[in-house]
Design a protein around this motif. Structure first.
Motif, short mmCIF file in Angstrom:
data_model
loop_
_atom_site.label_atom_id
_atom_site.label_comp_id
_atom_site.label_asym_id
_atom_site.label_seq_id
_atom_site.Cartn_x
_atom_site.Cartn_y
_atom_site.Cartn_z
N PRO A 5 28.35 -77.60 28.16
CA PRO A 5 27.05 -77.21 28.70
C PRO A 5 25.93 -78.12 28.19
N THR A 6 24.90 -78.27 29.01
CA THR A 6 23.73 -79.01 28.57
C THR A 6 23.01 -78.19 27.50
N LEU A 7 22.07 -78.82 26.82
CA LEU A 7 21.30 -78.12 25.79
C LEU A 7 20.58 -76.92 26.38
N THR A 8 19.95 -77.10 27.53
CA THR A 8 19.23 -75.98 28.13
C THR A 8 20.19 -74.86 28.55
N GLN A 9 21.39 -75.21 29.00
CA GLN A 9 22.38 -74.18 29.32
C GLN A 9 22.80 -73.42 28.07
N SER A 10 23.02 -74.15 26.98
CA SER A 10 23.42 -73.50 25.72
C SER A 10 22.34 -72.55 25.22
N ILE A 11 21.08 -73.00 25.29
CA ILE A 11 19.97 -72.14 24.87
C ILE A 11 19.88 -70.93 25.79
N GLY A 12 20.01 -71.15 27.09
CA GLY A 12 19.95 -70.05 28.05
C GLY A 12 21.08 -69.05 27.86
N GLN A 13 22.28 -69.55 27.58
CA GLN A 13 23.42 -68.66 27.36
C GLN A 13 23.21 -67.82 26.09
N ALA A 14 22.70 -68.44 25.04
CA ALA A 14 22.43 -67.70 23.80
C ALA A 14 21.35 -66.66 24.04
N GLU A 15 20.28 -67.04 24.73
CA GLU A 15 19.19 -66.11 25.01
C GLU A 15 19.69 -64.94 25.86
N SER A 16 20.51 -65.22 26.86
CA SER A 16 21.04 -64.16 27.73
C SER A 16 21.94 -63.20 26.95
N ALA A 17 22.78 -63.75 26.08
CA ALA A 17 23.67 -62.90 25.28
C ALA A 17 22.87 -62.03 24.31
N LEU A 18 21.88 -62.62 23.65
CA LEU A 18 21.04 -61.86 22.72
C LEU A 18 20.24 -60.78 23.46
N GLN A 19 19.71 -61.13 24.63
CA GLN A 19 18.95 -60.16 25.42
C GLN A 19 19.85 -59.01 25.86
N ALA A 20 21.09 -59.30 26.23
CA ALA A 20 22.03 -58.25 26.64
C ALA A 20 22.33 -57.30 25.48
N VAL A 21 22.51 -57.85 24.28
CA VAL A 21 22.76 -57.01 23.10
C VAL A 21 21.56 -56.12 22.83
N LEU A 22 20.36 -56.70 22.86
CA LEU A 22 19.15 -55.93 22.63
C LEU A 22 18.96 -54.87 23.71
N ASN A 23 19.15 -55.25 24.97
CA ASN A 23 18.96 -54.30 26.06
C ASN A 23 19.92 -53.12 25.96
N ARG A 24 21.16 -53.37 25.53
CA ARG A 24 22.11 -52.27 25.36
C ARG A 24 21.59 -51.28 24.31
N LEU A 25 21.10 -51.82 23.21
CA LEU A 25 20.55 -50.97 22.15
C LEU A 25 19.32 -50.21 22.64
N LEU A 26 18.43 -50.88 23.33
CA LEU A 26 17.22 -50.23 23.83
C LEU A 26 17.54 -49.16 24.87
N THR A 27 18.51 -49.43 25.73
CA THR A 27 18.90 -48.47 26.76
C THR A 27 19.38 -47.16 26.15
N GLU A 28 20.06 -47.26 25.01
CA GLU A 28 20.54 -46.05 24.33
C GLU A 28 19.40 -45.11 23.95
N THR A 29 18.20 -45.65 23.76
CA THR A 29 17.05 -44.83 23.38
C THR A 29 16.07 -44.63 24.54
N GLY A 30 16.40 -45.19 25.70
CA GLY A 30 15.50 -45.07 26.85
C GLY A 30 14.25 -45.91 26.72
N THR A 31 14.34 -46.98 25.94
CA THR A 31 13.19 -47.85 25.69
C THR A 31 13.35 -49.14 26.48
N THR A 32 12.30 -49.55 27.18
CA THR A 32 12.35 -50.83 27.89
C THR A 32 12.02 -51.96 26.91
N PHE A 33 12.31 -53.17 27.32
CA PHE A 33 12.00 -54.33 26.48
C PHE A 33 10.50 -54.42 26.23
N ALA A 34 9.71 -54.25 27.28
CA ALA A 34 8.25 -54.33 27.12
C ALA A 34 7.75 -53.22 26.18
#
Length: 149
Positions: A5-34
């Motif tokens: 992957p290109t550098l931007t793809q690698s950064i995007g993949q890491a960001e997407s994976a981290l966001q998915a982990v955070l969103n799963r945790l937030l969803t458990e409490t009914g909290t949106t990212f914002a």
């Protein structure tokens, strides 16, 4: 052709994976990212934060317009997590429930963060932080140029 992957793809993949982990945790409490970002900013500001300053910071951090940020504040108020301090209507603060939710989420995020980053070399993390900070500054400057064009 390589499958690296290109550098931007690698950064995007890491960001997407981290966001998915955070969103799963937030969803458990009914909290949106914002909502999480808003709770986090209020909690880190001290006892109360000027609403105008908070709206500016969230708008800049999340690239959201003012009405969207104000709607998020309204959601948090309706949930009983944020209130206006008595005698200071220009400020917002966490309620006891908001403080408890913030600390619970923060502890869970800290545990996950330790698992994800804990064994990485400190100097590499510092370099990564500097590089990403520079890229973020440049991207924000680019957004400013595009708005001005």
């Amino acid at each position: 052709m390589t499958d690296i992957p290109t550098l931007t793809q690698s950064i995007g993949q890491a960001e997407s994976a981290l966001q998915a982990v955070l969103n799963r945790l937030l969803t458990e409490t009914g909290t949106t990212f914002a909502q999480w970002v808003t709770l986090n900013m209020i909690a880190r500001s001290g006892p109360a934060m000027q609403q105008e300053q908070l709206v500016r910071q969230i708008s800049g951090a999340l690239k959201l317009n003012e009405p969207t940020v104000l709607a998020t504040l309204g959601e948090l108020t309706a949930l009983g997590l944020v209130t206006t301090p008595l005698g200071n209507p220009a400020c917002v603060e966490l309620t006891m429930a908001g403080d408890a939710q913030f600390h619970s989420l923060r502890q869970n995020i800290d545990r996950i963060t330790a698992r994800l980053y804990g064994d990485l070399p400190v100097d590499e993390l510092a370099t990564t932080r500097r590089v990403l900070g520079t890229v973020t500054e440049r991207a924000n400057a680019e957004l400013g140029r595009q708005r001005g064009a």
